[in-house]
Enzyme design. Structure first.
Site, PDB file in Angstrom:
ATOM      1  N   GLY A 172      -7.389  10.196   9.454  1.00 55.80           N
ATOM      2  CA  GLY A 172      -7.671  10.362  10.875  1.00 55.80           C
ATOM      3  C   GLY A 172      -8.637  11.483  11.208  1.00 55.80           C
ATOM      4  O   GLY A 172      -8.938  11.714  12.368  1.00 55.80           O
TER       5      GLY A 172
ATOM      6  N   LYS B 107       0.880  -1.173   0.000  1.00 54.95           N
ATOM      7  CA  LYS B 107       0.000   0.000   0.000  1.00 54.95           C
ATOM      8  C   LYS B 107       0.914   1.218   0.000  1.00 54.95           C
ATOM      9  O   LYS B 107       1.629   1.470   0.956  1.00 54.95           O
ATOM     10  CB  LYS B 107      -0.918   0.009   1.206  1.00 54.95           C
ATOM     11  CG  LYS B 107      -1.816   1.230   1.175  1.00 54.95           C
ATOM     12  CD  LYS B 107      -2.861   1.244   2.260  1.00 54.95           C
ATOM     13  CE  LYS B 107      -3.645   2.542   2.126  1.00 54.95           C
ATOM     14  NZ  LYS B 107      -3.536   3.371   3.316  1.00 54.95           N
TER      15      LYS B 107
ATOM     16  N   ALA C 186      -9.400   2.910   9.745  1.00 56.70           N
ATOM     17  CA  ALA C 186      -8.464   2.647  10.848  1.00 56.70           C
ATOM     18  C   ALA C 186      -8.831   3.491  12.065  1.00 56.70           C
ATOM     19  O   ALA C 186      -9.389   2.989  13.037  1.00 56.70           O
ATOM     20  CB  ALA C 186      -7.030   2.928  10.406  1.00 56.70           C
ATOM     21  N   SER C 187      -8.591   4.815  11.975  1.00 55.64           N
ATOM     22  CA  SER C 187      -8.851   5.691  13.127  1.00 55.64           C
ATOM     23  C   SER C 187     -10.300   5.605  13.591  1.00 55.64           C
ATOM     24  O   SER C 187     -10.573   5.671  14.789  1.00 55.64           O
ATOM     25  CB  SER C 187      -8.559   7.140  12.771  1.00 55.64           C
ATOM     26  OG  SER C 187      -7.302   7.264  12.186  1.00 55.64           O
TER      27      SER C 187
ATOM     28  N   ALA D  89      -9.204   6.695   3.929  1.00 59.54           N
ATOM     29  CA  ALA D  89      -9.035   7.883   4.775  1.00 59.54           C
ATOM     30  C   ALA D  89     -10.288   8.744   4.857  1.00 59.54           C
ATOM     31  O   ALA D  89     -10.929   9.022   3.845  1.00 59.54           O
ATOM     32  CB  ALA D  89      -7.865   8.755   4.297  1.00 59.54           C
ATOM     33  N   GLY D  90     -10.585   9.179   6.063  1.00 63.03           N
ATOM     34  CA  GLY D  90     -11.677  10.110   6.286  1.00 63.03           C
ATOM     35  C   GLY D  90     -12.946   9.497   6.853  1.00 63.03           C
ATOM     36  O   GLY D  90     -13.835  10.212   7.291  1.00 63.03           O
TER      37      GLY D  90
END
Lengths: 393, 324
Positions: B225, B164, B273-274, B251-252
């Site tokens: 994040g 990645k 993830a976050s 992301a986001g």
């Protein structure tokens, strides 16, 4: 010829936990010896910042840990008074509080979220606007969005505590043997009866206390099934010194990415990274850069300070972040390890639990959830179809 | 030695294990939704490699149907779950394991810079136990050269040529550096890597990455994040419409509706993830994201009604039979 000696307990590991356990046990009349491969303060104790900060360390989903850290913080003043009286050494204990600062709007949203959790649990923490924060700490960066003041948080210098413990142990006649590595457990019929050192000396004991910090899970002298689930979690940390001997802040200062702990002699501890890198304890340029950058964003005065030392230590992590305190997977083996971020804070309570265990009493209330029972790890954190090694079934 | 595999006789080597039987039955490493029974007893995945096959063993390999959703393909391999999870920022290993299990993810990303693959009892052990595919990333790289070097290290350490690719422009926004990213992607594709680039929500850059030979494009919804959701849904839809490779929203993501929206816009999968590890209850959020991805994917395929300005009664009156 092999020399043989016999004790009530052999403590393997001379960090703060091992030394505390030895001191408390000796106070109860037990004959104890501490074996340390290196030299005390060993392992994570040597580099720890020494924050005694249950409010600031609070995270979602860890109610058992909070009970322990609160009990640990409450216990500290008495422990310090007793230790200082016994040793004549000043431990640098300071209950100066902590201020967690949000450096921008995003950090403020996150800090308010944690603050709501703190308040819902009835913890002593107050939201302050920037002006009030700077009244407390005039050196703070002029531009930020507010902070949370936790007045009861404290800090201690782990190296001084170690010095005090060594003095108290000497006073009690306890041997602390540096440079002694354990090579083999003496096991008879599922019971550990002592250890053999690398020098070939046999030390017999009714109990062996495993307080080897991050190395507890890799204790090759124990059979694999008796090694507890502890892994090293690397942290890099800096020590700065003020030219005029006065620290640039009065209390613990923290942002989302860094914490600063002032020492009474004008030093400032800047911590810490969290890295899953096995036993690697290298200080990296990136780690130091990040710590300094974030420290400078929070408290610009740090730029004028002397950079005394950059260190890396290994925290003893467990699968659920709770320590492992209780009977191990061999008769006579007692675990006092896996304290992760809270070894300094929980060492006095741990020592009380270990003295209870050595007299065949149960682990006292606040640490009951730290017992290494395999049920604690549920159906997770163990190889499928087998029980978690290193803990009692 | 002969065994019976799904009712047919099959020759396997002496000392073969259930894992060998799984391979013989065409089960890809890391594939999920597969159960194996040995002489009528289901054996858990973690035990496959340690379970020897006796002579004449009867082995049944069953592919379970998960929630009726069909699989998708990424990098020439078939996958069931359309949620890819991160491993950074967890509070405890136990919490990470519970959340990853709840997410249903088959692919999880790991940062080479932050995780040593040889560290015992740590992140990689958990992924092994769950049977997840560890996809290394180049998080923390700011130049093409740095990203390429990190990819080489990752190939050694994780024994995979999947990467990645992240090349960051600055540490305040963590937005990709488009020029360095394309440069690194071209180099790594040329070296035989399966490259999955984290990219801007820019349809032209996405096309360029695809043309460079990337196995997917992973446009951001908003900064890493930030939990700010998908700031430019129209661009994500354009990327998804035009791409011939899988599009993974990266992301986001803040919550389940963001994941559902990504899928409704036509993405093939979502990376989170976050949003999972920062939630007050990561396991519950992982479950919510899994359901959000499934819901959004189903809704995309279902063909939604157009948005109208005025009401339209759901039960038209004209032509309704009079049943009174």
């Amino acid at each position: 010829m092999t020399e043989r000696r016999s004790y009530d307990a052999v403590v393997v590991g001379g960090g703060i936990v091992g030394l505390c356990c030895a001191w408390r046990s000796a106070q109860r009349g037990a004959s104890v010896v501490v074996l340390e491969r290196d030299e005390p303060p060993a392992g994570a104790t040597r580099v720890a910042a020494g924050m005694l900060a249950p409010v600031g360390e609070l995270a979602f989903g860890e109610p058992e840990l909070l009970k322990m850290t609160l009990a640990g913080a409450e216990r500290y003043p008495d422990f310090v008074a007793e230790l200082e009286a016994a040793s004549g050494v000043d431990t640098g204990y300071a209950r100066h509080g902590a201020l967690h600062v949000a450096l921008d709007r995003d950090e403020a949203a996150e800090l308010r979220r944690v603050h709501e959790l703190q308040r819902s649990l009835g913890l002593g923490a107050e939201w302050l606007p920037p002006r009030r924060c700077r009244e407390l700490e005039p050196g703070l960066t002029p531009s930020f969005n507010g902070g949370v003041h936790a007045p009861d948080e404290a800090a201690i210098d782990p190296r001084r505590v170690t010095g005090a413990l060594l003095a108290a142990l000497a006073e009690s006649g306890v041997e602390v043997r540096s440079g002694v590595e354990v090579e083999e457990a003496l096991i008879d019929g599922g019971r550990i009866e002592g250890v053999r050192t690398a020098a070939g000396e046999e030390l017999r004991a009714s109990a062996v206390v495993l307080s080897s910090g991050a190395w507890s899970g890799a204790a090759e002298w124990l059979p694999p099934e008796a090694r507890p689930p502890v892994r090293p979690v690397k942290g890099q940390i800096l020590e700065l010194r003020s030219p005029d001997g006065e620290a640039p802040c009065e209390r613990i200062l923290a942002s989302e990415r860094v914490y600063l702990v002032p020492r009474p002699d004008g030093r400032l501890i800047v911590g810490a990274t969290t890295e899953e890198r096995g036993f690697d304890a290298t200080v990296t340029a990136g780690g130091v850069h990040e710590l300094l950058r974030e420290a400078y964003r929070l408290l610009p005065d740090v730029a004028e300070m002397e950079l005394v030392e950059a260190m890396a230590g290994l925290r003893p992590g467990t699968p659920d972040n709770l320590p492992l305190i209780g009977r191990g997977a061999l008769d006579g083996l007692i675990l006092a390890c896996g304290h992760y971020r809270n070894g300094i804070l929980l060492a006095p309570l741990t020592a009380e639990a270990i003295t209870a265990l050595l007299s065949a009493n149960p682990v006292p209330g606040p640490l009951a959830a730290a017992q290494p029972l395999s049920s604690r790890f549920g159906t997770h954190m163990r190889p499928k179809g087998r029980s978690q090694p290193g803990v009692v079934a | 030695m002969r065994i019976e595999l799904n009712g047919a006789s099959c020759e396997v080597g002496d000392g073969a294990t259930l894992a060998d039987a799984a391979r013989a039955a065409g089960v890809a490493a890391g594939a999920r939704g597969v159960a194996i029974a040995l002489d009528g007893e289901v054996v858990s995945r973690a035990e496959w490699g340690a379970t020897p096959l006796p002579e004449g063993a009867k082995v049944e390999v069953l592919a379970a149907i998960q929630g009726g959703s069909e699989g998708w393909e990424l990098g020439g391999r078939a996958w069931t779950s359309r949620l890819i999870a991160g491993t950074g920022g967890f509070r405890s290993l136990e919490q990470m394991e519970l959340a990853l299990e709840a997410s249903g993810a088959e692919i999880v990303t790991v940062a080479l810079r932050r995780i040593d693959p040889d560290a015992k009892g740590s992140v990689l052990d958990v992924l092994d136990r769950l049977g997840l595919f560890a996809l290394p990333n180049t998080a923390g790289c700011y130049t093409a050269r740095d990203a390429v070097r990190t990819a080489h290290l990752a190939r050694e350490a994780f024994e995979t040529d999947w990467i990645k690719l992240e090349v960051i422009g600055d540490d305040r926004t963590l937005f990709p550096d488009a020029v360095e990213l394309l440069d690194a992607a071209e180099t790594l594709v040329g070296e035989g890597f399966t490259v999955l680039p984290y990219t801007n929500d820019d349809p032209i850059l996405a096309r360029r990455l695809e043309e460079a030979g990337c196995a997917a494009v992973m446009p951001l919804g908003s900064p890493i994040g930030s939990g700010a959701g998908i700031r430019n849904p129209a661009n994500i839809a354009i990327i998804a419409e035009r791409a011939a490779v899988p599009v993974v929203l990266d992301a986001g993501i803040g919550t389940a509706s963001d994941a559902a929206l990504a899928m409704e816009l036509g993405c093939d999968a979502v990376m989170a993830a976050s949003s999972i590890f920062g939630a007050a209850d990561p396991t519950a959020m992982a479950t919510a994201l899994r359901l959000g991805v499934e819901a959004g994917h189903a809704a995309h395929d279902a063909g939604r009604i157009p948005r109208r300005t005025h009401a339209e009664a759901s039960t038209p009156e004209q032509g309704t039979p009079d049943l009174s």
